[in-house]
Motif scaffolding. Structure first.
Motif, PDB file in Angstrom:
ATOM      1  N   ASP A 324      21.188 -91.703   6.828  1.00 24.30           N
ATOM      2  CA  ASP A 324      22.455 -91.227   6.260  1.00 24.30           C
ATOM      3  C   ASP A 324      22.630 -89.722   6.410  1.00 24.30           C
ATOM      4  O   ASP A 324      23.714 -89.241   6.744  1.00 24.30           O
ATOM      5  CB  ASP A 324      22.521 -91.631   4.785  1.00 24.30           C
ATOM      6  N   LYS A 325      21.574 -88.961   6.205  1.00 26.16           N
ATOM      7  CA  LYS A 325      21.697 -87.502   6.243  1.00 26.16           C
ATOM      8  C   LYS A 325      21.774 -86.955   7.671  1.00 26.16           C
ATOM      9  O   LYS A 325      22.148 -85.803   7.868  1.00 26.16           O
ATOM     10  CB  LYS A 325      20.510 -86.869   5.512  1.00 26.16           C
ATOM     11  N   ASN A 326      21.422 -87.776   8.647  1.00 27.67           N
ATOM     12  CA  ASN A 326      21.439 -87.323  10.036  1.00 27.67           C
ATOM     13  C   ASN A 326      22.813 -87.470  10.677  1.00 27.67           C
ATOM     14  O   ASN A 326      23.046 -86.964  11.784  1.00 27.67           O
ATOM     15  CB  ASN A 326      20.419 -88.110  10.862  1.00 27.67           C
ATOM     16  N   VAL A 327      23.701 -88.198  10.018  1.00 26.11           N
ATOM     17  CA  VAL A 327      25.050 -88.438  10.553  1.00 26.11           C
ATOM     18  C   VAL A 327      26.063 -88.051   9.488  1.00 26.11           C
ATOM     19  O   VAL A 327      26.038 -88.589   8.373  1.00 26.11           O
ATOM     20  CB  VAL A 327      25.245 -89.923  10.955  1.00 26.11           C
ATOM     21  N   PHE A 328      26.953 -87.120   9.821  1.00 29.57           N
ATOM     22  CA  PHE A 328      27.975 -86.667   8.872  1.00 29.57           C
ATOM     23  C   PHE A 328      29.348 -87.030   9.436  1.00 29.57           C
ATOM     24  O   PHE A 328      29.693 -86.670  10.561  1.00 29.57           O
ATOM     25  CB  PHE A 328      27.882 -85.154   8.654  1.00 29.57           C
ATOM     26  N   ILE A 329      30.141 -87.748   8.624  1.00 30.92           N
ATOM     27  CA  ILE A 329      31.433 -88.270   9.092  1.00 30.92           C
ATOM     28  C   ILE A 329      32.583 -87.537   8.403  1.00 30.92           C
ATOM     29  O   ILE A 329      32.652 -87.504   7.163  1.00 30.92           O
ATOM     30  CB  ILE A 329      31.561 -89.781   8.816  1.00 30.92           C
ATOM     31  N   ILE A 330      33.478 -86.959   9.205  1.00 27.30           N
ATOM     32  CA  ILE A 330      34.703 -86.336   8.683  1.00 27.30           C
ATOM     33  C   ILE A 330      35.890 -87.138   9.198  1.00 27.30           C
ATOM     34  O   ILE A 330      36.204 -87.116  10.392  1.00 27.30           O
ATOM     35  CB  ILE A 330      34.832 -84.860   9.131  1.00 27.30           C
ATOM     36  N   GLY A 331      36.531 -87.889   8.301  1.00 30.26           N
ATOM     37  CA  GLY A 331      37.760 -88.587   8.672  1.00 30.26           C
ATOM     38  C   GLY A 331      38.961 -87.667   8.529  1.00 30.26           C
ATOM     39  O   GLY A 331      38.829 -86.524   8.077  1.00 30.26           O
ATOM     40  N   SER A 332      40.129 -88.124   8.905  1.00 23.35           N
ATOM     41  CA  SER A 332      41.349 -87.317   8.795  1.00 23.35           C
ATOM     42  C   SER A 332      42.446 -88.137   8.141  1.00 23.35           C
ATOM     43  O   SER A 332      42.522 -89.355   8.324  1.00 23.35           O
ATOM     44  CB  SER A 332      41.837 -86.862  10.181  1.00 23.35           C
TER      45      SER A 332
END
Length: 831
Positions: A324-332
């Motif tokens: 989880d901490k290795n992938v950061f997701i920013i939606g819009s």
């Protein structure tokens, strides 16, 4: 009372969430402009993203122009401030591995990027800042793709050829049927996104297994056909899995209402697999991903939606595989405005519900922001196709890029602008300038005293002059004009007494003191043409290649050649011998041809040709042994006249050298630029390395070669000439072809000329000659073409008698009396 108490608790909870979003977890953005390089407002992201190796940047629908701009600014921040060094696009995996190969062959990086990245982005005006940044950064920000689809240009143009060459290097040769099957498969995957019910999936799997068997015996890092073995293994894996998905599920056949989120499970799993493949072979890279919210989402089961609960996006797979901490997701998400990709009609963003994240941010007067999300908060948000959904959005995205008012994407109609990239310009000038031996130097921003702006035009007609060399006489400071003739020249206070030199091949050199420019906001320089006793020279900022010109030509076919139904009167002339008497004759007839398709590509010669003919008149004349008329023409009535063997290669481009899918079979060479009918044209020579009827339109070809003239002004083909040497072994009845036997060669020659009428080109003249039985030749003279609204054509049942005056009109064709000399057979056979 109990109901009022519950409402009060709910209100306090929502208020607390709103306060939490506004005060603690909201990063207000000073700007979303990609040109803003001040990143103070984004610096809190460093702590929030932490040590994540991957950041996914999503967008709601691919249709929000200012979301592209905001994401561009985020990419620049992550690259410059957090050392992310790879940008991975939701675009074809294979294509991005062709970029550096084609750059080494002379293609510009921006052209290569446009061939790899899907056009929903590259053709959008709001994405141009991202393209410019990628070109400027060069190796500082690597690009790759993770999509399993084969939609981009390299996949369409070069993949089949690469697989053919790969098979030869692996010491097994694909036969003609296998090549055709692979060709059809890749066409299905890249054009229709579906395969027919009759498609032989087992045959594809057997074919791929043959490749895999050979590849598995090699070291995975061994380079074969310019790429490592592990890349080819990944490409074959994608081909097999995508074809299987299309064959079993047919996702493209489903309407918008029928298509369910879970129909994307295969694609998302493959996209995640492709990105994990890249990470495996590049373990120390920090990656930014550019794509859609729906693909980058994490746990969609956290939302109260039954359909989405069965969908497993690539973001979820990456989180599970990498942590989880290795992938950061920013939606819009956006709260208002219009959205649409470049090919769609504008749609209005629905008003967000009162309890939604978007509405709360609007009420707090927030315009643009990044909001970090708590995994346990229950919220309403419209980030997935603007459908308001309730759930724990912190389990879907780690953060949310919020833009209050979105703007639709607009089509980019200009040329890529290098004007601001002074270092790049200096390198270009150093390579292209023929009047200087050293490159121009750049000036530090602090040393610039004045920027001179100007435009260079022709003295005769005020047309702009591109790529003019502009430099100081006594210093190595300079630039070049852009495509519109505009330029800007930075100078220091030490240069005020210097002189500016303007030079360009074809024009007289001009010198102007710098003082002339100091009081003008923008100067205009008129250059006078100068004639040289030299062959014509073409100057270009980037190196021209035959394939680069052909790509432009193919793209311009729809514009240059009518795509609508048309009719055209055509005079046919056939010179041949009668079989019994061996006496020579000339046969002429006039047809009113009708083509309901226009110049649309046809797959095979003489199939699906929507053309009808009305015979207007026919006449014949005998010739003596010297080729002179024995008698005048006499009218005749014939029920049938054989179809003259001309080939309209533009119309049949799907099955010849104008089909990029067949380019692996050809060698191309840009051999010259010359004058032809008052036009400046490129001459491109071609030769088929692996001739067959599928690549040459010739049934028995053993050699096939020729050349074409391409108008430099509009990329239209104005002449094609082809030569075919036929294979004796493929003749079923050799006795029938006595001329072939006696001369030991059977050949054909075709010439097709195109002439512009109004806005479109049509056949002006076509010539065919062969040495079969009778050494016959045929000519076709095309007259004025008329575009039609209707696609129907009725052939009259009765014909009218015509006189000599009727023929005289058609004999006025400007090529009617021209004769091509028959090819010398011995010279022909040497080629």
């Amino acid at each position: 009372m109990k109901y009022l108490y519950s409402c009060l608790i709910l209100f306090l909870s929502l208020f607390a969430n709103a306060q939490n979003i506004e005060n603690k977890d909201t990063i207000k953005l000073n700007s979303i402009s990609p040109g803003n390089n001040q990143f103070d407002d984004l610096k809190p992201l460093k702590e929030i993203i932490g040590d994540a190796q991957i950041v996914l940047l999503g967008e709601p629908t691919h249709g929000e122009g200012n979301v592209f701009e905001a994401k561009t600014r985020l990419v620049k921040f992550l690259n410059q401030e957090m050392d992310f060094n790879v940008l991975a696009f939701e675009s074809s995996l294979y294509d991005f591995h062709k970029i550096y190969e084609t750059i080494s062959e002379g293609d510009s990086k921006v052209d290569c990027l446009k061939r790899c990245i899907y056009p929903i982005w590259t053709k959008a005006n709001e994405f141009q800042g991202m393209l410019k940044y990628l070109v400027k950064q060069n190796t500082k920000l690597e690009v790759t793709g993770f999509d399993c689809q084969f939609m981009s240009e390299y996949s369409q143009e070069m993949l089949l050829g690469d697989l053919f060459i790969l098979s030869e290097k692996l010491n097994f040769k694909l036969n003609e049927k296998e090549l055709q099957f692979l060709n059809e498969t890749l066409n299905y995957l890249s054009e229709s996104f579906d395969v027919p019910d009759t498609y032989n999936l087992k045959h594809l799997i057997r074919l791929i297994n043959r490749f895999k068997l050979k590849l598995n015996r090699l070291d995975t890092h061994k380079i074969i056909n310019k790429h490592p073995v592990h890349l080819w293994q990944q490409v074959f894996f994608n081909i097999k899995e995508v074809a299987t998905d299309y064959h079993q599920n047919h996702p493209s056949r489903k309407s918008r209402e029928e298509f369910k989120a879970s129909d994307s499970n295969t694609r998302d799993a493959l996209m995640a697999n492709n990105l994990l493949y890249f990470i495996k072979h590049n373990p120390n890279k920090k990656i930014i991903c550019w794509g859609a919210n729906t693909h980058f989402a994490n746990q969609l089961k956290a939302l109260n939606n039954k359909e989405l609960s069965s969908f497993v996006p690539m973001g979820r797979i990456l989180k599970k595989e990498l942590g989880d901490k290795n992938v950061f997701i920013i939606g819009s998400t956006c709260a208002s405005g219009e959205y649409a990709s470049i090919s769609e009609k504008s749609k209005t963003v629905p008003n967000p519900p009162k309890e939604s994240i978007e509405r709360r941010l609007i009420s707090d007067s927030i315009t643009n922001a990044i909001i970090t999300l708590n995994k346990e908060d229950s919220l309403v948000c419209s980030a997935l196709d603007y459908r308001p959904l309730k759930g724990k959005w912190g389990k879907v995205f780690d953060a949310l890029l919020f833009i209050k008012e979105t703007k639709r994407c607009n089509l980019y109609q200009g040329d890529f602008n290098y004007e601001e990239e002074l270092e790049d310009l200096n390198q270009v000038v150093a390579k292209t300038s023929q009047s200087r031996t050293s490159s121009y130097k750049s000036i530090r921003q602090s040393d610039i005293y004045r920027t001179i702006l100007g435009k260079i035009i022709m003295q005769k007609n005020d047309e702009p002059i591109p790529y003019v060399n502009i430099g100081l006489k006594n210093d190595a400071i300079g630039t070049i004009s852009n495509m519109k003739g505009d330029f800007k020249l930075n100078i220091t206070n030490k240069n005020l007494q210097d002189t500016v030199c303007f030079s360009c091949i074809g024009y007289k050199i001009q010198y102007h003191p710098i003082k002339e420019f100091l009081n003008a906001s923008k100067s205009e320089i008129k250059m006078e043409a100068q004639n040289y006793d030299l062959n014509e020279v073409t100057i270009s900022v980037e190196r021209l290649t035959a394939k680069k010109i052909l790509r432009k030509t193919i793209r311009a076919i729809d514009k240059n050649y009518s795509q609508k139904a048309y009719t055209q009167d055509v005079l046919f002339r056939i010179e041949s011998e009668q079989k019994k008497s061996s006496s020579k004759y000339i046969l002429e007839y006039i047809n009113r041809t009708f083509d309901s398709n226009g110049y649309k590509p046809r797959w095979l010669f003489m199939t699906s040709v929507k053309e009808d003919r009305q015979r207007l008149a026919t006449r014949i004349a005998n010739l003596d042994s010297t080729g002179r008329f024995q008698h005048k023409f006499r009218p005749i009535k014939l029920k049938y006249i054989g179809f003259p063997a001309y080939q309209d290669l533009i119309n049949y481009r799907k099955n010849c050298f104008l089909n990029p899918m067949k380019w692996f079979r050809y060698d191309f060479q840009l051999s010259d630029t010359l004058k032809y009918n008052g036009q400046t044209v490129f001459r491109i020579d071609f030769k088929c390395k692996y001739p067959s009827h599928r690549s040459t339109l010739q049934i028995r070809a053993s050699k096939y070669y020729g050349y074409m003239f391409i108008n430099m002004a509009d990329n239209a083909i104005v002449k094609i000439e082809t030569y075919t040497i036929n294979d004796k072994s493929k003749i079923h009845n050799a006795v029938k072809y006595k001329a072939y036997e006696s001369e030991n060669i059977w050949f054909e020659r075709d010439v097709v000329l195109y002439r512009k009428q109004g806005h479109n080109y049509f056949i002006d003249y076509a010539y065919h000659y062969d040495n079969w039985q009778t050494k016959s030749s045929s000519e076709r003279f095309g007259f004025k073409a008329t575009l039609l609204k209707s696609k129907s054509f009725k052939i009259p049942k009765t014909s009218t008698t015509v006189n000599d005056d009727f023929w005289s009109t058609y004999m006025q064709h400007h090529r009617y009396r021209n004769k091509y000399q028959h090819q010398n057979i011995k010279e022909f056979s040497k080629n």
